[in-house]
Design a protein around this motif. Structure first.
Motif, PDB file in Angstrom:
ATOM      1  N   GLY A  19     -35.970  -3.755 -47.178  1.00  0.00           N
ATOM      2  CA  GLY A  19     -34.844  -3.941 -48.082  1.00  0.00           C
ATOM      3  C   GLY A  19     -34.333  -5.361 -48.089  1.00  0.00           C
ATOM      4  N   GLU A  20     -33.233  -5.528 -48.819  1.00  0.00           N
ATOM      5  CA  GLU A  20     -32.607  -6.836 -48.913  1.00  0.00           C
ATOM      6  C   GLU A  20     -31.411  -6.886 -47.983  1.00  0.00           C
ATOM      7  OE1 GLU A  20     -31.802  -8.174 -52.831  1.00  0.00           O
ATOM      8  OE2 GLU A  20     -33.610  -7.262 -53.633  1.00  0.00           O
ATOM      9  N   GLY A  21     -31.174  -8.034 -47.439  1.00  0.00           N
ATOM     10  CA  GLY A  21     -30.036  -8.191 -46.555  1.00  0.00           C
ATOM     11  C   GLY A  21     -29.658  -9.651 -46.451  1.00  0.00           C
ATOM     12  N   TYR A  22     -28.388  -9.895 -46.251  1.00  0.00           N
ATOM     13  CA  TYR A  22     -27.908 -11.266 -46.184  1.00  0.00           C
ATOM     14  C   TYR A  22     -27.151 -11.530 -44.892  1.00  0.00           C
ATOM     15  CZ  TYR A  22     -29.275 -11.164 -51.018  1.00  0.00           C
ATOM     16  OH  TYR A  22     -30.008 -11.030 -52.160  1.00  0.00           O
ATOM     17  N   GLY A  23     -27.275 -10.633 -43.912  1.00  0.00           N
ATOM     18  CA  GLY A  23     -26.597 -10.796 -42.635  1.00  0.00           C
ATOM     19  C   GLY A  23     -27.458 -11.577 -41.657  1.00  0.00           C
ATOM     20  N   SER A  24     -26.861 -11.960 -40.577  1.00  0.00           N
ATOM     21  CA  SER A  24     -27.581 -12.658 -39.523  1.00  0.00           C
ATOM     22  C   SER A  24     -28.155 -11.645 -38.538  1.00  0.00           C
ATOM     23  CB  SER A  24     -26.632 -13.589 -38.767  1.00  0.00           C
ATOM     24  OG  SER A  24     -26.126 -14.570 -39.636  1.00  0.00           O
ATOM     25  N   PRO A  25     -29.310 -11.945 -37.963  1.00  0.00           N
ATOM     26  CA  PRO A  25     -29.857 -11.039 -36.954  1.00  0.00           C
ATOM     27  C   PRO A  25     -29.041 -11.115 -35.671  1.00  0.00           C
ATOM     28  CG  PRO A  25     -31.208 -13.001 -37.131  1.00  0.00           C
ATOM     29  CD  PRO A  25     -30.179 -13.082 -38.216  1.00  0.00           C
ATOM     30  N   SER A  26     -29.022 -10.033 -34.924  1.00  0.00           N
ATOM     31  CA  SER A  26     -28.417 -10.000 -33.589  1.00  0.00           C
ATOM     32  C   SER A  26     -29.551  -9.908 -32.591  1.00  0.00           C
ATOM     33  CB  SER A  26     -27.501  -8.789 -33.433  1.00  0.00           C
ATOM     34  OG  SER A  26     -26.402  -8.894 -34.305  1.00  0.00           O
ATOM     35  N   ILE A  27     -29.578 -10.818 -31.638  1.00  0.00           N
ATOM     36  CA  ILE A  27     -30.640 -10.865 -30.642  1.00  0.00           C
ATOM     37  C   ILE A  27     -30.056 -10.494 -29.292  1.00  0.00           C
ATOM     38  CG2 ILE A  27     -32.393 -12.319 -29.565  1.00  0.00           C
ATOM     39  CD1 ILE A  27     -32.245 -14.035 -32.171  1.00  0.00           C
ATOM     40  N   THR A  28     -30.647  -9.476 -28.657  1.00  0.00           N
ATOM     41  CA  THR A  28     -30.176  -8.998 -27.366  1.00  0.00           C
ATOM     42  C   THR A  28     -31.362  -8.939 -26.398  1.00  0.00           C
ATOM     43  OG1 THR A  28     -30.599  -6.647 -27.750  1.00  0.00           O
ATOM     44  CG2 THR A  28     -28.506  -7.516 -28.567  1.00  0.00           C
ATOM     45  N   GLU A  29     -31.103  -8.515 -25.184  1.00  0.00           N
ATOM     46  CA  GLU A  29     -32.185  -8.322 -24.212  1.00  0.00           C
ATOM     47  C   GLU A  29     -33.142  -7.230 -24.666  1.00  0.00           C
ATOM     48  OE1 GLU A  29     -30.541  -7.564 -20.366  1.00  0.00           O
ATOM     49  OE2 GLU A  29     -29.629  -9.540 -20.227  1.00  0.00           O
ATOM     50  N   GLU A  30     -32.659  -6.304 -25.490  1.00  0.00           N
ATOM     51  CA  GLU A  30     -33.468  -5.174 -25.949  1.00  0.00           C
ATOM     52  C   GLU A  30     -34.287  -5.486 -27.192  1.00  0.00           C
ATOM     53  OE1 GLU A  30     -30.884  -1.858 -26.372  1.00  0.00           O
ATOM     54  OE2 GLU A  30     -30.172  -2.006 -24.314  1.00  0.00           O
ATOM     55  N   GLY A  31     -33.960  -6.534 -27.924  1.00  0.00           N
ATOM     56  CA  GLY A  31     -34.713  -6.871 -29.123  1.00  0.00           C
ATOM     57  C   GLY A  31     -33.843  -7.536 -30.166  1.00  0.00           C
ATOM     58  N   ILE A  32     -34.309  -7.461 -31.397  1.00  0.00           N
ATOM     59  CA  ILE A  32     -33.637  -8.071 -32.544  1.00  0.00           C
ATOM     60  C   ILE A  32     -33.196  -6.961 -33.481  1.00  0.00           C
ATOM     61  CG2 ILE A  32     -33.944  -9.615 -34.514  1.00  0.00           C
ATOM     62  CD1 ILE A  32     -36.132 -11.023 -32.816  1.00  0.00           C
ATOM     63  N   CYS A  38     -31.709  -0.679 -48.914  1.00  0.00           N
ATOM     64  CA  CYS A  38     -32.690  -0.097 -49.832  1.00  0.00           C
ATOM     65  C   CYS A  38     -31.938   0.817 -50.783  1.00  0.00           C
ATOM     66  CB  CYS A  38     -33.747   0.688 -49.059  1.00  0.00           C
ATOM     67  SG  CYS A  38     -34.805  -0.318 -48.026  1.00  0.00           S
ATOM     68  N   ASP A  39     -32.083   0.548 -52.067  1.00  0.00           N
ATOM     69  CA  ASP A  39     -31.302   1.230 -53.098  1.00  0.00           C
ATOM     70  C   ASP A  39     -29.821   1.025 -52.766  1.00  0.00           C
ATOM     71  OD1 ASP A  39     -33.599   2.091 -54.501  1.00  0.00           O
ATOM     72  OD2 ASP A  39     -33.798   3.809 -53.160  1.00  0.00           O
ATOM     73  N   SER A  40     -29.068   2.074 -52.541  1.00  0.00           N
ATOM     74  CA  SER A  40     -27.647   1.912 -52.213  1.00  0.00           C
ATOM     75  C   SER A  40     -27.354   2.329 -50.772  1.00  0.00           C
ATOM     76  CB  SER A  40     -26.789   2.730 -53.182  1.00  0.00           C
ATOM     77  OG  SER A  40     -27.107   4.105 -53.052  1.00  0.00           O
ATOM     78  N   THR A  41     -28.400   2.419 -49.939  1.00  0.00           N
ATOM     79  CA  THR A  41     -28.237   2.843 -48.551  1.00  0.00           C
ATOM     80  C   THR A  41     -28.502   1.673 -47.614  1.00  0.00           C
ATOM     81  OG1 THR A  41     -28.993   5.061 -49.150  1.00  0.00           O
ATOM     82  CG2 THR A  41     -28.990   4.507 -46.806  1.00  0.00           C
ATOM     83  N   GLY A  42     -27.590   1.469 -46.671  1.00  0.00           N
ATOM     84  CA  GLY A  42     -27.757   0.411 -45.683  1.00  0.00           C
ATOM     85  C   GLY A  42     -28.457   0.926 -44.432  1.00  0.00           C
ATOM     86  N   TYR A  43     -29.296   0.100 -43.856  1.00  0.00           N
ATOM     87  CA  TYR A  43     -30.033   0.451 -42.643  1.00  0.00           C
ATOM     88  C   TYR A  43     -29.898  -0.676 -41.630  1.00  0.00           C
ATOM     89  CZ  TYR A  43     -32.343   3.918 -45.598  1.00  0.00           C
ATOM     90  OH  TYR A  43     -32.611   4.964 -46.439  1.00  0.00           O
ATOM     91  N   ILE A  44     -30.006  -0.327 -40.363  1.00  0.00           N
ATOM     92  CA  ILE A  44     -30.111  -1.319 -39.309  1.00  0.00           C
ATOM     93  C   ILE A  44     -31.467  -1.108 -38.645  1.00  0.00           C
ATOM     94  CG2 ILE A  44     -29.209  -2.155 -37.113  1.00  0.00           C
ATOM     95  CD1 ILE A  44     -26.443  -1.349 -38.059  1.00  0.00           C
TER      96      ILE A  44
END
Length: 54
Positions: A19-32, A38-44
């Motif tokens: 999908g499309e996104g304009y946020g910044s990634p969050s990087i932790t010890e567990e990953g990114i 996608c469409d009108s639903t947000g995913y992380i």
């Protein structure tokens, strides 16, 4: 942009379909973690540091 400047770091991996996104990634010890829409639903999405989608 269709190409990277020749003096930039090489692209190691790309993903399609998150999908499309304009946020910044969050990087932790567990990953990114990155948000995508996608469409009108947000995913992380969570990617391990080796690039695998968790």
């Amino acid at each position: 942009m269709d190409s990277c400047p020749s003096d930039s770091l090489p692209i190691k991996q790309t993903y399609a379909g998150i999908g499309e996104g304009y946020g910044s990634p969050s990087i932790t010890e567990e990953g990114i973690f990155i948000a995508g829409m996608c469409d009108s639903t947000g995913y992380i999405y969570h990617f391990k540091h080796d690039g695998e989608m968790a």
